[in-house]
Design a protein around this motif. Structure first.
Motif, PDB file in Angstrom:
ATOM      1  N   SER A 195       0.832  -1.214   0.000  1.00 24.95           N
ATOM      2  CA  SER A 195       0.000   0.000   0.000  1.00 24.95           C
ATOM      3  C   SER A 195       0.860   1.255   0.000  1.00 24.95           C
ATOM      4  N   ALA A 196       2.001   1.210   0.683  1.00 21.64           N
ATOM      5  CA  ALA A 196       2.904   2.367   0.702  1.00 21.64           C
ATOM      6  C   ALA A 196       3.474   2.621  -0.693  1.00 21.64           C
ATOM      7  N   VAL A 197       3.832   1.558  -1.404  1.00 19.18           N
ATOM      8  CA  VAL A 197       4.348   1.701  -2.768  1.00 19.18           C
ATOM      9  C   VAL A 197       3.275   2.313  -3.664  1.00 19.18           C
ATOM     10  N   GLY A 198       2.032   1.847  -3.522  1.00 18.72           N
ATOM     11  CA  GLY A 198       0.941   2.387  -4.322  1.00 18.72           C
ATOM     12  C   GLY A 198       0.718   3.872  -4.080  1.00 18.72           C
ATOM     13  N   ILE A 199       0.787   4.292  -2.826  1.00 20.55           N
ATOM     14  CA  ILE A 199       0.597   5.710  -2.503  1.00 20.55           C
ATOM     15  C   ILE A 199       1.762   6.551  -3.028  1.00 20.55           C
ATOM     16  N   VAL A 200       2.983   5.996  -2.983  1.00 17.19           N
ATOM     17  CA  VAL A 200       4.134   6.722  -3.532  1.00 17.19           C
ATOM     18  C   VAL A 200       3.947   6.947  -5.029  1.00 17.19           C
ATOM     19  N   LEU A 201       3.487   5.923  -5.731  1.00 15.84           N
ATOM     20  CA  LEU A 201       3.222   6.064  -7.167  1.00 15.84           C
ATOM     21  C   LEU A 201       2.135   7.103  -7.423  1.00 15.84           C
ATOM     22  N   PHE A 202       1.101   7.087  -6.571  1.00 10.17           N
ATOM     23  CA  PHE A 202      -0.005   8.028  -6.733  1.00 10.17           C
ATOM     24  C   PHE A 202       0.425   9.460  -6.418  1.00 10.17           C
ATOM     25  N   SER A 203       1.272   9.622  -5.420  1.00  4.69           N
ATOM     26  CA  SER A 203       1.671  10.967  -4.990  1.00  4.69           C
ATOM     27  C   SER A 203       2.422  11.724  -6.086  1.00  4.69           C
ATOM     28  N   ASN A 204       2.954  11.002  -7.057  1.00  4.38           N
ATOM     29  CA  ASN A 204       3.648  11.649  -8.172  1.00  4.38           C
ATOM     30  C   ASN A 204       2.694  12.070  -9.283  1.00  4.38           C
ATOM     31  N   SER A 205       1.406  11.748  -9.143  1.00  9.97           N
ATOM     32  CA  SER A 205       0.424  12.095 -10.163  1.00  9.97           C
ATOM     33  C   SER A 205      -0.069  13.527  -9.964  1.00  9.97           C
ATOM     34  N   LYS A 206      -0.452  14.157 -11.055  1.00  6.96           N
ATOM     35  CA  LYS A 206      -1.016  15.498 -10.996  1.00  6.96           C
ATOM     36  C   LYS A 206      -2.500  15.403 -10.688  1.00  6.96           C
ATOM     37  N   LEU A 207      -2.979  16.233  -9.760  1.00  9.94           N
ATOM     38  CA  LEU A 207      -4.381  16.216  -9.360  1.00  9.94           C
ATOM     39  C   LEU A 207      -5.167  17.293 -10.110  1.00  9.94           C
ATOM     40  N   CYS A 208      -6.345  16.918 -10.589  1.00 10.28           N
ATOM     41  CA  CYS A 208      -7.241  17.879 -11.238  1.00 10.28           C
ATOM     42  C   CYS A 208      -8.532  18.051 -10.446  1.00 10.28           C
ATOM     43  N   SER A 209      -8.701  17.245  -9.417  1.00 10.14           N
ATOM     44  CA  SER A 209      -9.887  17.343  -8.566  1.00 10.14           C
ATOM     45  C   SER A 209      -9.445  17.275  -7.118  1.00 10.14           C
ATOM     46  N   PHE A 210     -10.178  17.971  -6.253  1.00 12.05           N
ATOM     47  CA  PHE A 210      -9.839  17.986  -4.824  1.00 12.05           C
ATOM     48  C   PHE A 210     -11.060  17.659  -3.978  1.00 12.05           C
ATOM     49  N   THR A 211     -11.950  16.881  -4.566  1.00 16.04           N
ATOM     50  CA  THR A 211     -13.164  16.468  -3.871  1.00 16.04           C
ATOM     51  C   THR A 211     -13.381  14.975  -4.068  1.00 16.04           C
TER      52      THR A 211
ATOM     53  N   LEU B 223      -8.868  11.273  -8.202  1.00 14.17           N
ATOM     54  CA  LEU B 223      -8.473  12.677  -8.217  1.00 14.17           C
ATOM     55  C   LEU B 223      -7.447  12.979  -9.295  1.00 14.17           C
ATOM     56  N   GLN B 224      -6.856  11.956  -9.883  1.00 17.44           N
ATOM     57  CA  GLN B 224      -5.828  12.149 -10.891  1.00 17.44           C
ATOM     58  C   GLN B 224      -6.392  12.810 -12.154  1.00 17.44           C
ATOM     59  N   CYS B 225      -5.559  13.641 -12.785  1.00 14.77           N
ATOM     60  CA  CYS B 225      -5.963  14.236 -14.068  1.00 14.77           C
ATOM     61  C   CYS B 225      -6.045  13.155 -15.141  1.00 14.77           C
ATOM     62  N   VAL B 226      -5.020  12.305 -15.160  1.00 14.07           N
ATOM     63  CA  VAL B 226      -4.964  11.199 -16.121  1.00 14.07           C
ATOM     64  C   VAL B 226      -4.605   9.938 -15.359  1.00 14.07           C
ATOM     65  N   SER B 227      -5.360   8.889 -15.582  1.00 18.38           N
ATOM     66  CA  SER B 227      -5.093   7.626 -14.897  1.00 18.38           C
ATOM     67  C   SER B 227      -3.715   7.099 -15.277  1.00 18.38           C
ATOM     68  N   SER B 228      -2.956   6.712 -14.260  1.00 17.37           N
ATOM     69  CA  SER B 228      -1.615   6.181 -14.492  1.00 17.37           C
ATOM     70  C   SER B 228      -1.693   4.700 -14.842  1.00 17.37           C
ATOM     71  N   SER B 229      -1.114   4.334 -15.977  1.00 20.86           N
ATOM     72  CA  SER B 229      -1.114   2.922 -16.391  1.00 20.86           C
ATOM     73  C   SER B 229      -0.327   2.069 -15.400  1.00 20.86           C
ATOM     74  N   ALA B 230       0.818   2.589 -14.962  1.00 18.16           N
ATOM     75  CA  ALA B 230       1.649   1.848 -14.013  1.00 18.16           C
ATOM     76  C   ALA B 230       0.904   1.622 -12.702  1.00 18.16           C
ATOM     77  N   LEU B 231       0.196   2.656 -12.250  1.00 20.84           N
ATOM     78  CA  LEU B 231      -0.557   2.540 -10.999  1.00 20.84           C
ATOM     79  C   LEU B 231      -1.727   1.568 -11.142  1.00 20.84           C
ATOM     80  N   SER B 232      -2.381   1.581 -12.304  1.00 19.69           N
ATOM     81  CA  SER B 232      -3.501   0.668 -12.541  1.00 19.69           C
ATOM     82  C   SER B 232      -3.031  -0.783 -12.570  1.00 19.69           C
TER      83      SER B 232
END
Length: 308
Positions: free
Chosen positions: A154-170, A183-192
Motif C-alpha cells: 500500500s505504501a508503494v501504491g501511494i508513492v506512485l499516486f503521490s507523483n500524479s497530478k491532481l485535477c480534482s480535490f473532492t 483525483l488524478q488528471c490522467v489515470s496512471s497505467s503503471a498505478l492501474s
C-alpha cells in the motif's frame, strides 16, 4: 482546493445533510465506535489473560480483533470531528496517510483470515501434526507477514499516486479510501497495473486459498462421524461468517468505488457506514458467541461483574 500556507486540502463530499443532523450522526457513530473498542478489547484481553486460549486459533482471532480496532481508529475520530465541523476537509498528506492505513488493514484482514483457515485445516485434517506445524514461530511469522506485506504494497501504491497530478480535490466519500485515485488528471497505467497486481495477490489469492481449505475441511468432515462434523462446524462457521461479510463489503469499497460507478450519495453513505461498522462491530459478537471457550470466559466475567 489550495489552503493557506500552501497546504492542499481535500473535501470529503460524501456526507448527507450533515449540517442538519450533525449531532444525531455524532451520537450514533460515537456509540458505535465505543462499542467497537470495548467489545473487541474485551475479547482480546480474555485471550491474553487466560493461558488455555494461548493457541494459534485464538491468537489469530485476537490479531483480527486488534486489526478491527486499528481500522476503526483510523476512521472514526476524524469522522466524528467532521460531524461537528463547518467544513468536512482533510489535508492531502493526512488523506494519503489515512488511505495507506485503510488499505493496509483491509488487506491484512484477508491474510489473517487465510492464516486462520490454514490453522483450522491443519487442526481438523491433520490433527496429529498440528502442534508440529503450527508452532509459536510459525504463528509469529504469519502475524508479522499479515501486517508487513500489506503495509509495503500500500505504501508503494501511494508513492506512485503521490507523483500524479491532481485535477480534482473532492472525493465523494466520508473518509479517504480507494476513491482518492479518481483525483488524478490522467489515470496512471503503471498505478492501474500495480493496483490490479496487489488486488489479486492480497485479496483474491487469499480468498481462493480460504475457500479451498474450507472445502477440504467440509469433504473430510463428511467422511467422518457426526461428532467430528459438529466440531468442524463449530470452529469454522464463525470464520466463514466473517469472511463472507468482509468480502462483500470489500467488493463494494475496493472495486465499485475504485471504478467510479455512479451511486446516489445517500446509498453510498449507507453502504460506506456498513463497511466501516459491520465487521468491527460484529466480529467480537460472532467469536464471543460461537467459540465455546471464549463464551465460557465471557460468562465468567459477567458473573464476576454482577457479583461485585
Amino acid at each position: 482546493m489550495a489552503g493557506e500556507y500552501n497546504v492542499t486540502y481535500i473535501t470529503l463530499d460524501g456526507h448527507v445533510e450533515v449540517q442538519r443532523y450533525r449531532y444525531l450522526y455524532f451520537v450514533i457513530m460515537f456509540t458505535v465506535y465505543f462499542f467497537i473498542v470495548c467489545s473487541n478489547s474485551t475479547i482480546v484481553c480474555i485471550i491474553v489473560i487466560h493461558k488455555s486460549l494461548h493457541e494459534p486459533m485464538y491468537i489469530f482471532i485476537a490479531a483480527l480483533l486488534i486489526n478491527s480496532v486499528l481500522y476503526s481508529t483510523n476512521i472514526y475520530p476524524k469522522l466524528l470531528t467532521d460531524f461537528l465541523s463547518e467544513k468536512q476537509i482533510i489535508s492531502y498528506q493526512a488523506c494519503l496517510f489515512q488511505t495507506v492505513i485503510y488499505i493496509t488493514l483491509s488487506y491484512s484482514e484477508f491474510l489473517l483470515l487465510a492464516a486462520m483457515a490454514y490453522d483450522r485445516y491443519v487442526s481438523i485434517c491433520r490433527p496429529l501434526q498440528h502442534a508440529t506445524i503450527m508452532r509459536k514461530r510459525t504463528v509469529i511469522v504469519c502475524l508479522v507477514l499479515s501486517w508487513l506485506l500489506p503495509t509495503c504494497v500500500s505504501a508503494v501504491g501511494i508513492v506512485l499516486f503521490s507523483n500524479s497530478k491532481l485535477c480534482s480535490f473532492t472525493v465523494r466519500e466520508i473518509f479517504c479510501n480507494n476513491s482518492i485515485y479518481n483525483l488524478q488528471c490522467v489515470s496512471s497505467s503503471a498505478l492501474s497495473v500495480y493496483g490490479a497486481f496487489v488486488l489479486i495477490n492480497m485479496s483474491l489469492l487469499p480468498l481462493i486459498f480460504i475457500l479451498f481449505t474450507y472445502t477440504r475441511i467440509l469433504i473430510i468432515s463428511y467422511t467422518n462421524g457426526r461428532e467430528y462434523r459438529r466440531k468442524a462446524a463449530q470452529t469454522c462457521l464463525p470464520h466463514l461468517l466473517v469472511l463472507i461479510s468482509f468480502s462483500c463489503f470489500f467488493a463494494f469499497d475496493g472495486i465499485i468505488v475504485r471504478l467510479g460507478f455512479h451511486i446516489p450519495v445517500t446509498t453510498r453513505l449507507i453502504l460506506t457506514l456498513q463497511v466501516i461498522s459491520y465487521n468491527p462491530l460484529f466480529n467480537p459478537l460472532i467469536y464471543g458467541l460461537k467459540m465455546k471457550k471464549i463464551f465460557h470466559y465471557l460468562k465468567m466475567l459477567k458473573c464476576r461483574i454482577q457479583f461485585k
